[in-house]
Design a protein around this motif. Structure first.
Motif, PDB file in Angstrom:
ATOM      1  N   GLY A 117      -1.503  -3.984  15.070  1.00 22.79           N
ATOM      2  CA  GLY A 117      -0.812  -2.616  15.558  1.00 22.79           C
ATOM      3  C   GLY A 117      -0.878  -1.587  14.749  1.00 22.79           C
ATOM      4  N   ASN A 118       0.065  -0.668  14.942  1.00 23.48           N
ATOM      5  CA  ASN A 118       0.394   0.421  13.780  1.00 23.48           C
ATOM      6  C   ASN A 118       1.759   0.781  13.817  1.00 23.48           C
ATOM      7  N   MET A 119       2.041   1.497  12.706  1.00 20.52           N
ATOM      8  CA  MET A 119       3.659   1.936  12.767  1.00 20.52           C
ATOM      9  C   MET A 119       3.448   3.471  12.151  1.00 20.52           C
ATOM     10  N   GLN A 120       4.282   4.230  13.036  1.00 20.88           N
ATOM     11  CA  GLN A 120       4.047   5.644  13.197  1.00 20.88           C
ATOM     12  C   GLN A 120       5.421   6.223  12.853  1.00 20.88           C
ATOM     13  N   PRO A 146       0.788  -1.214  -0.176  1.00 20.39           N
ATOM     14  CA  PRO A 146      -0.083  -0.056   0.091  1.00 20.39           C
ATOM     15  C   PRO A 146       0.836   1.241  -0.108  1.00 20.39           C
ATOM     16  N   GLU A 147       0.242   2.401  -0.615  1.00 21.52           N
ATOM     17  CA  GLU A 147       1.053   3.461  -0.474  1.00 21.52           C
ATOM     18  C   GLU A 147       1.132   4.158   0.991  1.00 21.52           C
ATOM     19  N   MET A 148       2.108   4.892   1.281  1.00 16.59           N
ATOM     20  CA  MET A 148       2.282   5.204   2.790  1.00 16.59           C
ATOM     21  C   MET A 148       1.457   6.588   2.690  1.00 16.59           C
ATOM     22  N   PHE A 157       5.841  23.120  10.555  1.00 17.58           N
ATOM     23  CA  PHE A 157       4.470  22.053  10.101  1.00 17.58           C
ATOM     24  C   PHE A 157       4.942  20.711  11.077  1.00 17.58           C
ATOM     25  N   VAL A 158       3.904  19.944  11.144  1.00 18.41           N
ATOM     26  CA  VAL A 158       4.133  18.626  11.723  1.00 18.41           C
ATOM     27  C   VAL A 158       3.759  17.639  10.732  1.00 18.41           C
ATOM     28  N   GLY A 159       4.557  16.754  10.066  1.00 20.02           N
ATOM     29  CA  GLY A 159       4.357  15.822   9.246  1.00 20.02           C
ATOM     30  C   GLY A 159       4.163  14.397   9.900  1.00 20.02           C
ATOM     31  N   TYR A 160       3.256  13.502   9.384  1.00 20.05           N
ATOM     32  CA  TYR A 160       2.856  12.262  10.328  1.00 20.05           C
ATOM     33  C   TYR A 160       2.483  11.321   9.103  1.00 20.05           C
ATOM     34  N   THR A 161       2.966   9.903   9.655  1.00 14.04           N
ATOM     35  CA  THR A 161       2.513   8.747   8.678  1.00 14.04           C
ATOM     36  C   THR A 161       2.188   7.856   9.679  1.00 14.04           C
ATOM     37  N   CYS A 162       0.988   7.061   9.635  1.00 14.48           N
ATOM     38  CA  CYS A 162       0.637   6.215  10.290  1.00 14.48           C
ATOM     39  C   CYS A 162      -0.080   5.009   9.274  1.00 14.48           C
TER      40      CYS A 162
END
Length: 195
Positions: free
Chosen positions: A146-149, A117-119, A135-140
């Protein structure tokens, strides 16, 4: 279901080696994105203030990200910094797909591996001021149970005001993000001048 398990296993084994991140239990936190985000005002070079641990960024000082819109409409993410006194040059740029219907949410293809899947790459907060903005950039990504952040805080200044930083951290904690995992990036007068 089996496909989800396989994808989760591949991500769990491959993403840390390439990018690194923080793991959490359950699904990704429900986080809002910046409603005031304007992609053309965001483009350019930003200074890395803090990040979740990453093998790519390990021991990197003076970190920066530069965002450029390409002719085909994609956004190029190019990371730079200093490791052991030398400019890093091994980090290949990433290319994100801009979504005009939801501008603060980008999709980043995971290299050229089509079955992964695309991030997601979301802008959670932004101040567009060209001299003092941040700015705050975030990936989850959900990964099985669980999850990966991955999280970054960027600024236009090498030092972020402590009150501003504490406000950001408090809001992130309110969303359920564990900010105790953040690493703070050395930014000082020895860092190269910005373009």
């Amino acid at each position: 279901m089996l496909l989800a398990v396989v994808v989760s296993a591949v991500l769990a084994l491959s993403v840390p080696a390439v990018q690194g991140q923080v793991y959490g239990w359950g699904g990704c936190p429900n986080v809002p994105t910046a409603q005031n985000f304007a992609v053309d005002r965001w483009l350019g070079t930003w200074i890395e203030i803090a990040r979740f641990p990453s093998s790519v960024e390990e021991n990197v000082d003076c970190g920066t990200d530069t965002y450029t819109r390409l002719q085909d409409g994609r956004i190029e993410f190019k990371y730079g910094g200093i490791r052991d006194g030398q400019a890093i040059d091994h980090v290949a740029p990433l290319y994100a797909v801009f979504n005009p219907k939801d501008p603060a949410k980008f999709n980043v293809p995971y290299f050229d591996i089509s079955f992964l899947p695309e991030m997601p790459y979301w802008i959670l907060e932004i101040d567009h001021d060209p001299e003092t903005g941040y700015f705050v950039g975030y990936t989850c990504m959900d990964a099985w149970i669980g999850n990966m952040q991955i999280l970054w805080i960027f600024s236009k200044e090498r030092e972020m005001d402590e009150e501003r930083l504490n406000g950001i951290l408090g809001r992130l904690e309110g969303y359920g993000i564990d900010v105790s995992e953040l690493e703070y990036v050395r930014q000082d007068d020895t860092c190269p001048a910005l373009p």
